[in-house]
Design a protein around this motif. Structure first.
Motif, mmCIF file in Angstrom:
data_model
loop_
_atom_site.group_PDB
_atom_site.id
_atom_site.type_symbol
_atom_site.label_atom_id
_atom_site.label_comp_id
_atom_site.label_asym_id
_atom_site.label_seq_id
_atom_site.Cartn_x
_atom_site.Cartn_y
_atom_site.Cartn_z
ATOM 1 N N PRO A 27 0.815 -1.229 0.000
ATOM 2 C CA PRO A 27 0.000 0.000 0.000
ATOM 3 C C PRO A 27 0.842 1.270 0.000
ATOM 4 N N ALA A 82 0.822 4.001 -2.929
ATOM 5 C CA ALA A 82 0.439 5.386 -2.638
ATOM 6 C C ALA A 82 1.489 6.372 -3.119
ATOM 7 N N HIS A 83 2.763 6.028 -2.979
ATOM 8 C CA HIS A 83 3.831 6.962 -3.352
ATOM 9 C C HIS A 83 4.190 6.888 -4.832
ATOM 10 N N ASN A 141 2.279 4.960 -7.239
ATOM 11 C CA ASN A 141 1.107 4.722 -8.093
ATOM 12 C C ASN A 141 1.227 3.467 -8.946
ATOM 13 N N ALA A 164 -3.503 8.054 -7.142
ATOM 14 C CA ALA A 164 -2.878 8.581 -5.924
ATOM 15 C C ALA A 164 -3.959 8.847 -4.876
ATOM 16 N N PRO A 165 -3.789 8.345 -3.651
ATOM 17 C CA PRO A 165 -4.828 8.507 -2.635
ATOM 18 C C PRO A 165 -4.828 9.896 -2.013
ATOM 19 N N ASN A 166 -5.893 10.181 -1.289
ATOM 20 C CA ASN A 166 -5.967 11.395 -0.497
ATOM 21 C C ASN A 166 -4.889 11.371 0.579
ATOM 22 N N VAL A 190 -5.252 9.016 3.697
ATOM 23 C CA VAL A 190 -5.414 7.567 3.574
ATOM 24 C C VAL A 190 -4.299 6.808 4.291
ATOM 25 N N LEU A 191 -3.034 7.136 3.981
ATOM 26 C CA LEU A 191 -1.924 6.390 4.584
ATOM 27 C C LEU A 191 -1.871 6.544 6.105
ATOM 28 N N TRP A 206 -9.688 5.554 -0.263
ATOM 29 C CA TRP A 206 -8.818 5.445 -1.438
ATOM 30 C C TRP A 206 -9.656 5.173 -2.691
ATOM 31 N N THR A 241 -11.398 8.218 -4.121
ATOM 32 C CA THR A 241 -10.580 9.374 -4.493
ATOM 33 C C THR A 241 -10.974 9.894 -5.872
ATOM 34 N N ASN A 257 -0.277 9.976 -11.221
ATOM 35 C CA ASN A 257 -1.238 10.151 -10.139
ATOM 36 C C ASN A 257 -2.658 9.806 -10.560
#
Length: 706
Positions: free
Chosen positions: A411, A415-416, A418, A488-490, A493-494, A526, A529, A569
């Motif tokens: 994850p 997230a970083h 994509n 790319a998540p909000n 999220v992380l 996620w 998004t 993204n």
């Protein structure tokens, strides 16, 4: 009932110390503005209040108050670190002579030689305004071997301030550069001249020179991609790695083998520890009289420190050394080496020493993998694995370790970066064991035999292992569907996902299952998004509008770095020229127009296109990469205004209003972007304002006609 639950946590609270520090550090970086004196005073008073309260309330509730105290301490640590690394940042575009001492040599994403210089001298600039460090990409025919560590170079080049996020809420390179004391970045196309050779080099320069000399020697003895790979894992010098090899390693989820991190440090020090311990065990007089286990731990620590220095001492390697150092210190103190307590201590040291590391994928992925591995293998102690055939146990351990580490870091990597490597587990199973049993031991053997002139033996063994890894990477990356892409998540999220998983691991008792709620919430957020409808680059030269076929770009070349980030993204990276061929934008020479549910936006490139524009050409928003001083009947974002606002994201709200979000409004007013001025909230233009503006324009035209 609550007191019983809280009392049950005693003995496992040390794991929450880095979590609370991280919450405070994350809070600091998420603040919309830099804490001033008054807010800092309030935080100090709150911390003192928490310290007093922790001593007077019931013992069951004391950890909660201490946790709040640690959160405040995290904010203070991040604030102190920000002030401690403060250095001048260039606040204008500079062209002229650049002088500086070489402190790092690598390659840029465009495969150009890149020099990091300190002791910078710029024309007509006082010393107190000069950046502490600058990074210059060297274009032309000059090869990397031309430059030597510590020598003073001079060139004529372009410099500009570190750029802000490519889109609102994106990766903030300005903040990253601030903590590297990197005050300007740029390039040169002129020959680079040597002004002076290194004089009285410091220890840091000597180590840097030794590192580059070793890298060159390895590449001469082992030419090609394998030599570049060997130099990267032995010295941290990636300057010879070509882009295709890097892409293959990333697509196969093997890029972690390239970075000198926990895997390399663990394999190296573990190998040294095992060889020395079992080697001393072969001599009974020594084994019976001396603590061979502790002697082996001390030797492994020394080798790890040497490896840290030789590899350049980057953040990932320093973090890895801290983790193995904590492990071997536990051995010296007759404690279990691999425990959640050891992982927590290592995390505390890193967060206190470099709070900004929390925001980087390296810190997140390494501690996620380590925490997951320790927690899972601790749980597996309850099961009897001795029933398995002896030859299957190493295979099961490697497969399980790769699966757990991959699952824990997936994850964060998605997230970083994509992307998700679908065959990453297979690639790791085929490569990681060879890294441990052949490549790293062969590297140690090569270094040991180097004084005798026999290091080719170790390099020969190392080359076979690296060839196999590169073969696996190329074949796995070439498989259909090897690489998947995600949106790319909000930004929330992380953190929500991490807190949920940490609750499951660290909390004691059945209530640990409550951590599943934030985990599920994070994945739901996620999946929901939404990407901005229209994105505008901070130089006004590129637009990107979302459409049914993906994001359409305003031009097929230029601003390629920003274009690539937007498409990644979105979860659909394609070539820029492909994105430029998509429908959604109307192109007329150097003018581009787009309509968003009744809102018209026009973008021009160049002075001629701007001068040819009549008013706003009927648009509500005008965007240009030039300076515009002409009064116009619309909102204008010229290049000067965009430097203040940063990149833009435009969305049409459910009520028909247009919302313009700036990168600066999301990043906040912080020391690393102080040149952009105060922060303004997102701009919302109502459809009522639009109608009134249209009526006023029409009336003005009628008056002119009369």
């Amino acid at each position: 009932m609550i007191e019983d639950i809280l009392l049950a946590q005693r003995g496992a609270l040390v794991g929450w110390v880095p979590v609370c520090l991280a919450i405070g550090i994350g809070t600091y970086f998420a603040l919309p503005s830099e804490p001033g004196f008054l807010l800092s005073a309030y935080l100090v008073l709150a911390a003192l209040g928490c310290a007093v309260l922790a001593r007077v309330i019931r013992i069951a509730y004391a950890p909660i108050v201490l946790g709040l105290l640690l959160v405040l301490a995290g904010i203070g640590l991040a604030k102190y670190r920000t002030n401690d690394v403060a250095a001048p940042v260039l606040n204008f575009r500079y062209y002229g002579p650049i002088e500086g001492r070489v402190v790092n040599i690598d390659r840029s994403a465009s495969d150009a030689v890149r020099l990091t210089l300190d002791q910078v001298v710029l024309s007509r600039m006082s010393p107190e305004r000069r950046p502490a460090r600058v990074r210059v990409s060297v274009h032309g025919d000059q090869v990397i071997e031309t430059f030597k560590p510590g020598e003073v170079l001079v060139m004529t080049g372009h410099l500009s301030p570190p750029s802000g996020p490519a889109e609102p809420g994106g990766f903030d390179f300005q903040r990253h550069a601030w903590f590297l004391q990197l005050g300007a970045v740029g390039y040169t196309r002129t020959p680079v001249l040597r002004m002076a050779a290194p004089e009285r080099p410091t220890w840091a320069m000597r180590i840097f020179a030794a590192r580059m000399a070793l890298s060159t020697a390895v590449q001469e003895a082992m030419p090609g991609r394998t030599g570049a790979f060997a130099a990267a894992i032995m010295t941290g010098d990636r300057s010879a790695m070509d882009q295709q090899t890097l892409q293959n390693l990333r697509a196969a989820n093997l890029a972690h083998l390239l970075a000198i991190s926990g895997l390399h440090m663990g394999l190296l020090t573990g190998f040294v520890f095992a060889v020395i311990r079992y080697g001393l065990a072969l001599f009974p007089p020594v084994a019976l009289r001396f603590p061979t286990k502790k002697l082996a731990a001390i030797c492994a620590l020394i080798v790890g420190a040497f490896y840290l220095a030789l590899s350049g001492g980057n953040v990932a390697t320093e973090r890895a050394f801290i983790m193995v150092a904590v492990m071997f210190v536990a051995v010296l103190l007759d404690r279990r080496a691999l425990t959640l307590r050891a992982v927590a201590i290592a995390a505390i040291i890193v967060l206190v020493w470099q709070p900004e590391a929390l925001t980087g994928p390296g810190f997140q992925m390494s501690f996620a993998a380590t925490t997951a591995l320790v927690a899972v293998f601790a749980a597996l102690r309850r099961f009897d694995l001795h029933r398995l055939p002896k030859w299957t146990r190493p295979v099961v351990s490697v497969a399980l370790s790769s699966f757990i580490a991959g699952l824990a870091t997936a994850p964060i990597a998605a997230a970083h970066f994509n992307q998700v490597a679908h065959y990453g587990l297979v690639a790791n199973l085929l490569s990681v064991p060879l890294m441990g049993v052949l490549v790293m031991p062969a590297a140690v053997l090569a270094i040991c035999l180097a004084p005798l002139g026999l290091w080719q033996i170790g390099l020969w063994l190392m080359e076979w292992g690296l060839r196999w890894i590169l073969f696996v990477a190329a074949n796995v990356a070439g498989q259909p569907g090897a690489l998947g892409h995600v949106v790319a998540p909000n930004a929330t999220v992380l953190p929500i996902l991490a807190l949920g998983l940490l609750w499951i691991i660290l909390w004691q008792g059945r209530t640990r299952l409550l951590g599943l709620a934030p985990v599920c919430c994070a994945f739901v957020l996620w999946s929901l998004t939404e990407r901005p409808i229209l994105l505008v680059a901070d130089n006004g030269a590129l637009l990107g509008v979302a459409g049914p076929q993906g994001r359409a770009l305003s031009k097929p070349s230029g601003s390629g770095f920003v274009a690539g980030i937007w498409l990644e993204n979105d979860g659909g990276p394609v070539a820029q020229e492909v994105a430029a061929s998509r429908p959604g934008l109307v192109r007329e020479g150097r003018k581009v127009s787009v309509s968003l549910n009744g809102w018209d936006i026009v973008q021009t490139s160049g002075k001629t296109a701007l001068a040819a524009l009549s008013g706003c050409d009927g648009a509500d928003i005008l965007i240009t990469n030039q300076t515009d001083d002409v009064p116009r009947p619309c909102m204008v974002f010229d290049v000067l205004r965009l430097r203040q606002t940063g990149a833009l994201a435009l969305d049409v709200l459910s009520n028909g209003d247009l919302q313009i979000t700036t990168a600066h409004s999301i990043a906040g007013a912080r020391p690393w972007n102080s040149a952009q001025g105060p922060v303004s909230p997102p701009i919302i233009i109502s459809h009522v304002q639009k109608e009134r503006a249209a009526d006023a324009t029409l009336l003005s035209q009628n008056n002119t006609d009369q």
